[in-house]
Design a protein around this motif. Structure first.
Motif, PDB file in Angstrom:
ATOM      1  N   LEU A 124      81.945 -39.172  44.471  1.00  0.00           N
ATOM      2  CA  LEU A 124      82.513 -39.607  43.199  1.00  0.00           C
ATOM      3  C   LEU A 124      82.197 -41.076  42.943  1.00  0.00           C
ATOM      4  N   VAL A 125      82.278 -41.451  41.680  1.00  0.00           N
ATOM      5  CA  VAL A 125      82.252 -42.870  41.312  1.00  0.00           C
ATOM      6  C   VAL A 125      83.364 -43.111  40.310  1.00  0.00           C
ATOM      7  N   LYS A 126      83.837 -44.330  40.284  1.00  0.00           N
ATOM      8  CA  LYS A 126      84.840 -44.711  39.294  1.00  0.00           C
ATOM      9  C   LYS A 126      84.145 -45.538  38.218  1.00  0.00           C
ATOM     10  N   GLY A 127      84.155 -45.019  37.007  1.00  0.00           N
ATOM     11  CA  GLY A 127      83.507 -45.718  35.911  1.00  0.00           C
ATOM     12  C   GLY A 127      84.298 -46.949  35.496  1.00  0.00           C
ATOM     13  N   LYS A 128      83.635 -47.835  34.799  1.00  0.00           N
ATOM     14  CA  LYS A 128      84.322 -49.022  34.293  1.00  0.00           C
ATOM     15  C   LYS A 128      85.337 -48.663  33.209  1.00  0.00           C
ATOM     16  N   ASP A 129      85.285 -47.398  32.745  1.00  0.00           N
ATOM     17  CA  ASP A 129      86.290 -46.917  31.799  1.00  0.00           C
ATOM     18  C   ASP A 129      87.561 -46.449  32.507  1.00  0.00           C
ATOM     19  N   ASN A 160      82.719 -34.017  35.501  1.00  0.00           N
ATOM     20  CA  ASN A 160      81.316 -34.203  35.865  1.00  0.00           C
ATOM     21  C   ASN A 160      80.766 -35.386  35.092  1.00  0.00           C
ATOM     22  N   ALA A 161      79.712 -36.001  35.609  1.00  0.00           N
ATOM     23  CA  ALA A 161      78.942 -36.920  34.780  1.00  0.00           C
ATOM     24  C   ALA A 161      78.323 -36.102  33.650  1.00  0.00           C
ATOM     25  N   PRO A 162      78.231 -36.633  32.415  1.00  0.00           N
ATOM     26  CA  PRO A 162      77.587 -35.876  31.329  1.00  0.00           C
ATOM     27  C   PRO A 162      76.180 -35.449  31.745  1.00  0.00           C
ATOM     28  N   GLU A 189      73.611 -38.786  31.869  1.00  0.00           N
ATOM     29  CA  GLU A 189      73.870 -40.113  31.329  1.00  0.00           C
ATOM     30  C   GLU A 189      74.120 -41.052  32.508  1.00  0.00           C
ATOM     31  N   VAL A 190      73.691 -42.278  32.389  1.00  0.00           N
ATOM     32  CA  VAL A 190      73.913 -43.263  33.447  1.00  0.00           C
ATOM     33  C   VAL A 190      75.354 -43.751  33.341  1.00  0.00           C
ATOM     34  N   ILE A 191      76.135 -43.502  34.367  1.00  0.00           N
ATOM     35  CA  ILE A 191      77.520 -43.978  34.381  1.00  0.00           C
ATOM     36  C   ILE A 191      77.536 -45.408  34.907  1.00  0.00           C
ATOM     37  N   ASP A 219      80.059 -45.995  45.686  1.00  0.00           N
ATOM     38  CA  ASP A 219      80.605 -44.669  45.421  1.00  0.00           C
ATOM     39  C   ASP A 219      81.627 -44.327  46.492  1.00  0.00           C
ATOM     40  N   LEU A 220      82.154 -43.126  46.441  1.00  0.00           N
ATOM     41  CA  LEU A 220      83.108 -42.653  47.430  1.00  0.00           C
ATOM     42  C   LEU A 220      82.766 -41.225  47.799  1.00  0.00           C
ATOM     43  N   ARG A 221      82.617 -40.953  49.081  1.00  0.00           N
ATOM     44  CA  ARG A 221      82.511 -39.573  49.549  1.00  0.00           C
ATOM     45  C   ARG A 221      83.877 -39.164  50.087  1.00  0.00           C
TER      46      ARG A 221
END
Length: 437
Positions: free
Chosen positions: A115-120, A306-308, A370-372, A391-393
């Motif tokens: 996973l990643v945490k978006g700036k949003d 999911n990422a777009p 899309e690039v997150i 990121d985080l696994r």
């Protein structure tokens, strides 16, 4: 935390001393290198982790149901949710696994979800790893060494204890064990994750074995002890890829597999963790359908996004991809470890046109996303604190219940211009602190 930062060199020296390394093959040669540790932890608040935990349990539950369905009734295909051709063209689909139900019906016992945490502020799933996800041992041993280097840090901060991973793994193995000892099956010393294999064997009380130590006799698998005594094996946590597990069933050139072990597994006389054939569910193309699986099997909306993502096999998606190639990330579904990932904005106009043509010719081979713009985390670079992509696994263990380990492997890029954090691409790692209430 400042106290812990003072000990970073000591911790990294101890990690080196304990052999905490990963291996990679470059130009046909095996090279081992340290996996650099950064002392500034990723911190996840208790409420935020509860949200992640709920979403991860939901996702892994659906993926296990999908695997049971694909190798069983195939209802999700019959109902038109996932295209039949898409499943059977996956390199991870194994026809040999048709009709086999693993012990207790569990397919993905150890799932590594990236996973990643978006700036949003939203968390996004990047990919699911259901075959042989690695990396739990790194934060496990790093936390242990950090506790020794700076005990006061862990007295002052309310952090969930991550030392239960070995217990969770052993409980998972015990749950599906069909009678006999637990074995961690390693390809050997020159595997990239050999440190992890040996470390987890020690922590779980399992036997660490190579193919030379294991033999099929009749309908059972046995471990050959040093004294010549044979012990029946009930569960194998395998760290060998599907295609190399059994030269009698899969790749006949394999010298690291166990001849006839698949037949023992097929008869239900040994449990294999994770189940062979799981690759059909963590295919990067199948990733596109996971939110639909969750709705189909569980009647729920996906908690974690999911990422777009766009699949060029669909006309509408192909049109969007061709028009927006320059701002997408393109991933080869057969690659892993950060390989086969291309950013459209990093290509020249000629490279863009050539790659577009490749996608047109081989649409099943790629997904486009899309690039997150995901969050940077602080790391120590010398004496300076700088920010890098991370990121985080998360590790999800499925036995009698589904457990999300209250820790995880946070990987970061050491390149300020890179979004790729994999160890094979030169990244480092840090501990993940889940705060307790």
């Amino acid at each position: 935390m400042e106290e812990l930062n003072k000990h970073v060199n000591t911790v990294n020296k101890l990690l080196a001393r304990y052999g905490v390394r990963f291996g990679i093959y470059k130009e046909g040669k095996f090279k081992e290198q340290l996996f650099p540790f950064d002392p500034i932890p990723r911190i996840i608040e208790a409420d935020e982790f509860s949200y992640l935990e709920k979403g991860l349990k939901q996702r892994v539950t659906a993926l296990n149901l999908f695997l049971a369905d694909i190798y069983g009734k195939k209802q999700i295909i019959k109902d038109g949710i996932v295209p039949e051709s898409f499943v059977y063209s996956s390199s991870g689909y194994l026809a040999q696994c048709e009709g086999i139900t693993p012990a207790k019906g569990v397919y993905s016992h150890i799932s590594g979800i990236d996973l990643v945490k978006g700036k949003d502020g939203e968390w996004y799933i990047l990919e699911d790893n259901l075959r042989i996800p690695s990396g739990a041992s790194y934060p496990l041993i790093a936390r242990d060494l950090c506790r020794k280097a700076s005990p006061s840090t862990f007295i002052k901060n309310h952090i969930e204890d991550n030392r239960d991973y070995a217990t969770l793994l052993k409980e998972t193995m015990d749950y599906v064990n069909v009678g006999g000892i637990n074995v961690i099956f390693t390809p050997g010393r020159y595997n990239a994750a050999f440190f992890e294999h040996s470390y987890l064997a020690e922590r779980t009380g399992s036997v660490l074995a190579t193919s030379n130590d294991l033999v099929v006799d009749g309908d059972y698998l046995y471990y050959k002890g040093y004294s010549g005594q044979r012990m029946k094996v009930g569960a194998v946590y395998r760290r060998v890829s599907d295609e190399y597990m059994d030269p009698m069933t899969f790749c006949e050139e394999s010298v690291i597999g166990i001849p006839h072990v698949f037949q023992v597994y097929k008869k239900g006389n040994v449990a294999l963790l994770n189940a062979p054939g799981n690759g059909v569910a963590d295919d990067k193309g199948i990733y596109y359908f996971v939110p639909k699986m969750i709705r189909y099997y569980l009647g729920e909306d996906a908690i974690l996004k999911n990422a777009p993502t766009y699949l060029p096999i669909y006309e509408e998606d192909m049109k969007y991809v061709m028009e927006n190639f320059h701002k997408l990330v393109i991933k080869d579904v057969a690659e892993a470890g950060g390989y086969g990932v291309v950013f459209g904005n990093a290509m020249t106009s000629d490279e863009l046109e050539r790659f577009k043509e490749t996608v047109r010719k081989e649409p099943r081979r790629f997904i486009c996303q899309e690039v997150i713009d995901f969050m940077d985390l602080p790391i120590l670079e010398g004496e300076e604190v700088v920010c890098r992509k991370a990121d985080l696994r998360a590790f999800v263990l499925t036995g009698s219940e589904v457990h999300v380990w209250k820790s995880g492997l946070t990987r970061f890029s050491r390149n300020p211009d890179s979004f790729i954090v994999n160890s094979s691409q030169g990244g480092g790692f840090k501990d993940t602190w889940v705060l307790s209430r």
